[in-house]
Scaffold this active site. Sequence first.
Site, PDB file in Angstrom:
ATOM      1  N   GLY A 208       0.877  -1.075   0.022  1.00 32.27           N
ATOM      2  CA  GLY A 208      -0.107  -0.050  -0.015  1.00 32.27           C
ATOM      3  C   GLY A 208       0.848   1.428  -0.099  1.00 32.27           C
ATOM      4  N   ASN A 209       0.130   2.170   0.315  1.00 38.10           N
ATOM      5  CA  ASN A 209       1.071   3.647   0.574  1.00 38.10           C
ATOM      6  C   ASN A 209       0.546   4.595   1.611  1.00 38.10           C
ATOM      7  OD1 ASN A 209      -0.980   5.549  -0.749  1.00 38.10           O
ATOM      8  ND2 ASN A 209      -0.745   4.118  -2.533  1.00 38.10           N
ATOM      9  N   PHE A 210       1.105   5.543   1.670  1.00 42.75           N
ATOM     10  CA  PHE A 210       0.692   6.373   3.012  1.00 42.75           C
ATOM     11  C   PHE A 210      -0.451   7.296   2.491  1.00 42.75           C
ATOM     12  CE2 PHE A 210       5.360   5.478   3.929  1.00 42.75           C
ATOM     13  CZ  PHE A 210       4.968   4.784   4.990  1.00 42.75           C
ATOM     14  N   SER A 211      -1.006   7.322   1.853  1.00 38.36           N
ATOM     15  CA  SER A 211      -2.275   8.342   1.663  1.00 38.36           C
ATOM     16  C   SER A 211      -3.172   8.132   2.626  1.00 38.36           C
ATOM     17  CB  SER A 211      -2.934   7.945   0.217  1.00 38.36           C
ATOM     18  OG  SER A 211      -4.072   8.582  -0.248  1.00 38.36           O
ATOM     19  N   ALA A 276      -4.164   7.499  -4.553  1.00 39.48           N
ATOM     20  CA  ALA A 276      -2.816   7.303  -4.921  1.00 39.48           C
ATOM     21  C   ALA A 276      -3.003   5.950  -5.282  1.00 39.48           C
ATOM     22  CB  ALA A 276      -2.103   7.389  -3.534  1.00 39.48           C
TER      23      ALA A 276
END
Length: 398
Positions: A208-211, A276
Amino acid sequence: MLNGKKILIGITGSIAAYKIPFLVRLLKKAGAEVQVILTPAARDFVTPLTLSTLSERPVLTDFFNKQDGSWHSHVDLGLWADLFLVAPLSANTLAKMATGIADNLLLTTVLSARCPVLFAPAMDLDMYRHPATTANISKLKSFGYKLIEPAEGELASGLKGMGRLEEPERIFEIIREELTSGSVFRDKKVLVTAGPTYEPVDPVRFIGNFSSGRMGVEIARAFAASGAEVNLVLGPSEIAVDDPAIHVSRVTTAEEMYNRCMELFPGSEIIVMAAAVADYTPVETAAQKIKKSKGKKQIDLKPTKDILAGMGSKKTPDQILVGFALETENEKNNALKKLKNKNLDLIVLNSMKDEGAGFGHATNKVTLISAKGTEKEFPLKSKREVARDILAEIESLL
Ligand code: CTP
């Protein structure tokens, strides 16, 4: 839907006052700020405690705060409001408003208000039909105040007829219509994406990502506050969106986001891709948790579909397509490449190099670059304010 809109509600002594807490709740849920003023008689019908709890503000009745001697300025209240609703409006306060009598806080605030004033009379059948009431209503209309007509039905007296206060849901709709009249986005069909996507590796892990989803959610709220019909496709995010004008589709993976977006794309007039989206996803998702003992150190990845590029290739001349570019280096060139390659009308560039910008912050610092060649750099602002800047730029493209 009504993000940041300031609404004054004046309640007078009428049995229908019991409906107003429901209205306050609807307005608060839609993001409005609500200040309630009661006439002294209204306190017999609905409690200040209920209303202050729901509005999250002290309810006002008197000119002075008896505890600390401070003054409640009707002038400040009148200037503060974007809209003033007097509901339920009794025959008594109606008559006073028609003649400009100012013997309580509600009435003085009416005289000080510069915003649109809406009034919703509620009284018994014969009082409503009385020529004095009819004349007073005409007088208020001549001041430019807008009448919310009472509905027909059973009245508190047991009589049947005209005089019932409209239901809170209907009053809410009328307020929304009033506040968004004249907006270019009114009834426009808008698609916004927000948040990260999670690409599952096995039943307990993902890429995943930090969005956080905050930027996209603020954009969706800003459109809803401008009267648009908003579809929000939201990846895994902690943010609760319960604005009735935003239809939320929750998705997890890039593929789910692609599928939902492509369903909504043909019916959308403005599309803002703030999500994102993961660029790669595991080739396989293990059915069981991958054990440490198996010694697997690599995950094979395959590219996801680029949703924005897909939309750019199908875009019709009456659709506006807006993308985001979150860059860490060579920012402007990268953003310009995305603007061109994905056939966008506008790109929102944010750089991870800027303090307080990008993922995980309540603020953002953006540059808006349009296909027409305009470029606007903005200072660090709250994401809510950035959303308004983005909408203003989209408006200039319409
Ligand atoms: N985007 C998308 N689908 C993807 C990847 C990105 O729709 N699979 C959209 C994003 O929502 C954003 C824009 O494309 O509006 C740019 O995303 P970004 O990650 O900055 O760019 P990429 O095209 O993925 O390029 P790179 O990661 O190489 O910078």
